[in-house]
Scaffold this motif. Structure first.
Motif, PDB file in Angstrom:
ATOM      1  N   LYS A   5     -24.169  -7.566   9.723  1.00 19.75           N
ATOM      2  CA  LYS A   5     -25.451  -7.749  10.411  1.00 19.75           C
ATOM      3  C   LYS A   5     -26.311  -6.507  10.245  1.00 19.75           C
ATOM      4  CE  LYS A   5     -27.555  -8.869  14.837  1.00 19.75           C
ATOM      5  NZ  LYS A   5     -27.329  -9.231  16.231  1.00 19.75           N
ATOM      6  N   GLN A   6     -25.698  -5.334  10.414  1.00 18.98           N
ATOM      7  CA  GLN A   6     -26.438  -4.081  10.260  1.00 18.98           C
ATOM      8  C   GLN A   6     -26.963  -3.931   8.830  1.00 18.98           C
ATOM      9  OE1 GLN A   6     -24.112  -0.504  10.716  1.00 18.98           O
ATOM     10  NE2 GLN A   6     -25.921   0.792  10.873  1.00 18.98           N
ATOM     11  N   LEU A   7     -26.095  -4.158   7.845  1.00 17.11           N
ATOM     12  CA  LEU A   7     -26.497  -4.020   6.441  1.00 17.11           C
ATOM     13  C   LEU A   7     -27.605  -4.993   6.060  1.00 17.11           C
ATOM     14  CD1 LEU A   7     -23.066  -3.592   4.637  1.00 17.11           C
ATOM     15  CD2 LEU A   7     -24.902  -1.909   4.765  1.00 17.11           C
ATOM     16  N   PHE A   8     -27.413  -6.263   6.420  1.00 18.17           N
ATOM     17  CA  PHE A   8     -28.376  -7.287   6.022  1.00 18.17           C
ATOM     18  C   PHE A   8     -29.702  -7.102   6.745  1.00 18.17           C
ATOM     19  CE2 PHE A   8     -25.407 -10.767   4.178  1.00 18.17           C
ATOM     20  CZ  PHE A   8     -24.706  -9.806   3.487  1.00 18.17           C
ATOM     21  N   THR A   9     -29.659  -6.695   8.017  1.00 15.50           N
ATOM     22  CA  THR A   9     -30.895  -6.443   8.765  1.00 15.50           C
ATOM     23  C   THR A   9     -31.677  -5.301   8.129  1.00 15.50           C
ATOM     24  OG1 THR A   9     -29.900  -7.239  10.818  1.00 15.50           O
ATOM     25  CG2 THR A   9     -31.845  -5.832  11.027  1.00 15.50           C
ATOM     26  N   LEU A  10     -30.993  -4.215   7.799  1.00 16.92           N
ATOM     27  CA  LEU A  10     -31.665  -3.083   7.144  1.00 16.92           C
ATOM     28  C   LEU A  10     -32.243  -3.489   5.792  1.00 16.92           C
ATOM     29  CD1 LEU A  10     -29.181  -0.182   7.975  1.00 16.92           C
ATOM     30  CD2 LEU A  10     -31.507  -0.477   8.854  1.00 16.92           C
ATOM     31  N   MET A  11     -31.520  -4.328   5.067  1.00 17.59           N
ATOM     32  CA  MET A  11     -31.990  -4.779   3.753  1.00 17.59           C
ATOM     33  C   MET A  11     -33.277  -5.603   3.895  1.00 17.59           C
ATOM     34  SD  MET A  11     -31.309  -4.734   0.523  1.00 17.59           S
ATOM     35  CE  MET A  11     -31.263  -5.652  -0.995  1.00 17.59           C
ATOM     36  N   ILE A  12     -33.312  -6.479   4.869  1.00 15.70           N
ATOM     37  CA  ILE A  12     -34.514  -7.299   5.089  1.00 15.70           C
ATOM     38  C   ILE A  12     -35.668  -6.423   5.569  1.00 15.70           C
ATOM     39  CG2 ILE A  12     -35.482  -9.144   6.533  1.00 15.70           C
ATOM     40  CD1 ILE A  12     -32.619 -10.445   6.303  1.00 15.70           C
ATOM     41  N   GLN A  13     -35.391  -5.475   6.468  1.00  7.18           N
ATOM     42  CA  GLN A  13     -36.431  -4.564   6.951  1.00  7.18           C
ATOM     43  C   GLN A  13     -36.984  -3.699   5.824  1.00  7.18           C
ATOM     44  OE1 GLN A  13     -34.348  -2.545  10.119  1.00  7.18           O
ATOM     45  NE2 GLN A  13     -34.934  -4.076  11.647  1.00  7.18           N
ATOM     46  N   ALA A  14     -36.159  -3.439   4.798  1.00  6.51           N
ATOM     47  CA  ALA A  14     -36.595  -2.641   3.649  1.00  6.51           C
ATOM     48  C   ALA A  14     -37.318  -3.498   2.615  1.00  6.51           C
ATOM     49  CB  ALA A  14     -35.391  -1.954   3.005  1.00  6.51           C
ATOM     50  N   GLY A  16     -36.141  -5.921   0.928  1.00  4.18           N
ATOM     51  CA  GLY A  16     -35.270  -6.254  -0.193  1.00  4.18           C
ATOM     52  C   GLY A  16     -35.039  -5.108  -1.156  1.00  4.18           C
ATOM     53  N   ASP A  17     -35.568  -3.941  -0.837  1.00  5.18           N
ATOM     54  CA  ASP A  17     -35.411  -2.771  -1.701  1.00  5.18           C
ATOM     55  C   ASP A  17     -34.196  -1.968  -1.239  1.00  5.18           C
ATOM     56  OD1 ASP A  17     -35.589  -0.510  -3.271  1.00  5.18           O
ATOM     57  OD2 ASP A  17     -37.650  -0.024  -2.692  1.00  5.18           O
ATOM     58  N   GLU A  18     -33.090  -2.152  -1.932  1.00 10.16           N
ATOM     59  CA  GLU A  18     -31.841  -1.500  -1.537  1.00 10.16           C
ATOM     60  C   GLU A  18     -31.942   0.025  -1.563  1.00 10.16           C
ATOM     61  OE1 GLU A  18     -27.117  -1.890  -2.518  1.00 10.16           O
ATOM     62  OE2 GLU A  18     -28.512  -1.774  -4.187  1.00 10.16           O
ATOM     63  N   ILE A  81     -13.646  -2.876  -0.330  1.00 15.02           N
ATOM     64  CA  ILE A  81     -14.687  -2.905  -1.354  1.00 15.02           C
ATOM     65  C   ILE A  81     -15.199  -1.475  -1.484  1.00 15.02           C
ATOM     66  CG2 ILE A  81     -16.901  -3.875  -2.035  1.00 15.02           C
ATOM     67  CD1 ILE A  81     -16.190  -6.312  -0.260  1.00 15.02           C
ATOM     68  N   THR A  82     -14.901  -0.852  -2.623  1.00 11.79           N
ATOM     69  CA  THR A  82     -15.194   0.573  -2.799  1.00 11.79           C
ATOM     70  C   THR A  82     -16.541   0.837  -3.470  1.00 11.79           C
ATOM     71  OG1 THR A  82     -13.917   0.561  -4.838  1.00 11.79           O
ATOM     72  CG2 THR A  82     -12.770   1.243  -2.829  1.00 11.79           C
ATOM     73  N   LYS A  83     -17.049  -0.143  -4.195  1.00 15.50           N
ATOM     74  CA  LYS A  83     -18.367   0.002  -4.823  1.00 15.50           C
ATOM     75  C   LYS A  83     -19.071  -1.339  -4.711  1.00 15.50           C
ATOM     76  CE  LYS A  83     -20.696   1.644  -8.947  1.00 15.50           C
ATOM     77  NZ  LYS A  83     -20.565   1.937 -10.372  1.00 15.50           N
ATOM     78  N   TRP A  84     -20.250  -1.330  -4.121  1.00 11.89           N
ATOM     79  CA  TRP A  84     -20.960  -2.569  -3.847  1.00 11.89           C
ATOM     80  C   TRP A  84     -22.460  -2.316  -3.791  1.00 11.89           C
ATOM     81  CZ3 TRP A  84     -23.867  -2.203   0.578  1.00 11.89           C
ATOM     82  CH2 TRP A  84     -23.522  -1.181   1.455  1.00 11.89           C
ATOM     83  N   ASN A  85     -23.199  -3.391  -3.808  1.00 12.82           N
ATOM     84  CA  ASN A  85     -24.625  -3.309  -3.540  1.00 12.82           C
ATOM     85  C   ASN A  85     -25.088  -4.632  -2.945  1.00 12.82           C
ATOM     86  OD1 ASN A  85     -24.558  -4.368  -6.435  1.00 12.82           O
ATOM     87  ND2 ASN A  85     -26.719  -4.578  -5.949  1.00 12.82           N
ATOM     88  N   LEU A  86     -26.266  -4.616  -2.363  1.00  9.96           N
ATOM     89  CA  LEU A  86     -26.859  -5.814  -1.802  1.00  9.96           C
ATOM     90  C   LEU A  86     -28.021  -6.245  -2.674  1.00  9.96           C
ATOM     91  CD1 LEU A  86     -26.988  -4.920   2.001  1.00  9.96           C
ATOM     92  CD2 LEU A  86     -25.294  -6.307   0.807  1.00  9.96           C
ATOM     93  N   GLU A  87     -28.241  -7.537  -2.715  1.00  9.11           N
ATOM     94  CA  GLU A  87     -29.302  -8.098  -3.534  1.00  9.11           C
ATOM     95  C   GLU A  87     -29.972  -9.204  -2.727  1.00  9.11           C
ATOM     96  OE1 GLU A  87     -28.475 -10.767  -7.161  1.00  9.11           O
ATOM     97  OE2 GLU A  87     -28.410  -8.706  -7.915  1.00  9.11           O
ATOM     98  N   LEU A  88     -31.270  -9.131  -2.562  1.00  9.40           N
ATOM     99  CA  LEU A  88     -32.026 -10.164  -1.863  1.00  9.40           C
ATOM    100  C   LEU A  88     -32.631 -11.081  -2.918  1.00  9.40           C
ATOM    101  CD1 LEU A  88     -32.730 -10.916   1.059  1.00  9.40           C
ATOM    102  CD2 LEU A  88     -34.849  -9.636   0.781  1.00  9.40           C
TER     103      LEU A  88
END
Length: 127
Positions: A5-14, A16-18, A81-88
């Motif tokens: 929730k924290q990660l996805f909320t920050l991603m949307i607030q940004a 979509g710019d990781e 998961i040691t290396k990851w990223n988020l993508e909108l």
């Protein structure tokens, strides 16, 4: 609080710019429970389930390092998961992980199983 929730909320607030996410947050390992491996590889932070999308490099590395384990055998186990990223991304309405035509994807570049721990939400975790 839910890590997802924290990660996805920050991603949307940004927007979509990781790259706008805090750098220390983007470097953290994610320890997650594997709810199911088929048809979607669903992982949980104990609050929410999200599908994990593996890169081909992540799968190749996993097969080389843990050749005795298949991806399907990770069901009900804990992985790191040691290396990851988020993508909108825009998504079809039929995509069950989307909302308002958008999906925030967890892209896995590297991961490893915690072989000593097996979990069940009804029974808890055992070593």
């Amino acid at each position: 609080m839910s890590a997802f929730k924290q990660l996805f909320t920050l991603m949307i607030q940004a927007g979509g710019d990781e790259s706008k996410l805090p750098a220390d947050l983007r470097k953290k390992d994610l320890q997650v429970f594997v709810k199911e491996s088929k048809p979607y590889f669903l992982v949980s932070d104990s609050y929410f389930y999200v599908p994990a999308y593996f890169t081909s490099a992540a799968l190749t590395e996993f097969k080389q390092k843990f050749s005795q384990i298949t991806l399907e055998e990770l069901e009900t186990k804990v992985i790191v998961i040691t290396k990851w990223n988020l993508e909108l991304r825009r998504a079809e309405a039929s995509c069950f992980t989307s909302y308002a035509g958008l999906e925030c994807r967890l892209i896995v570049h590297s991961f490893k199983p915690l072989q000593a721990i097996k979990c069940s939400f009804s029974k808890g975790c055992k070593q």
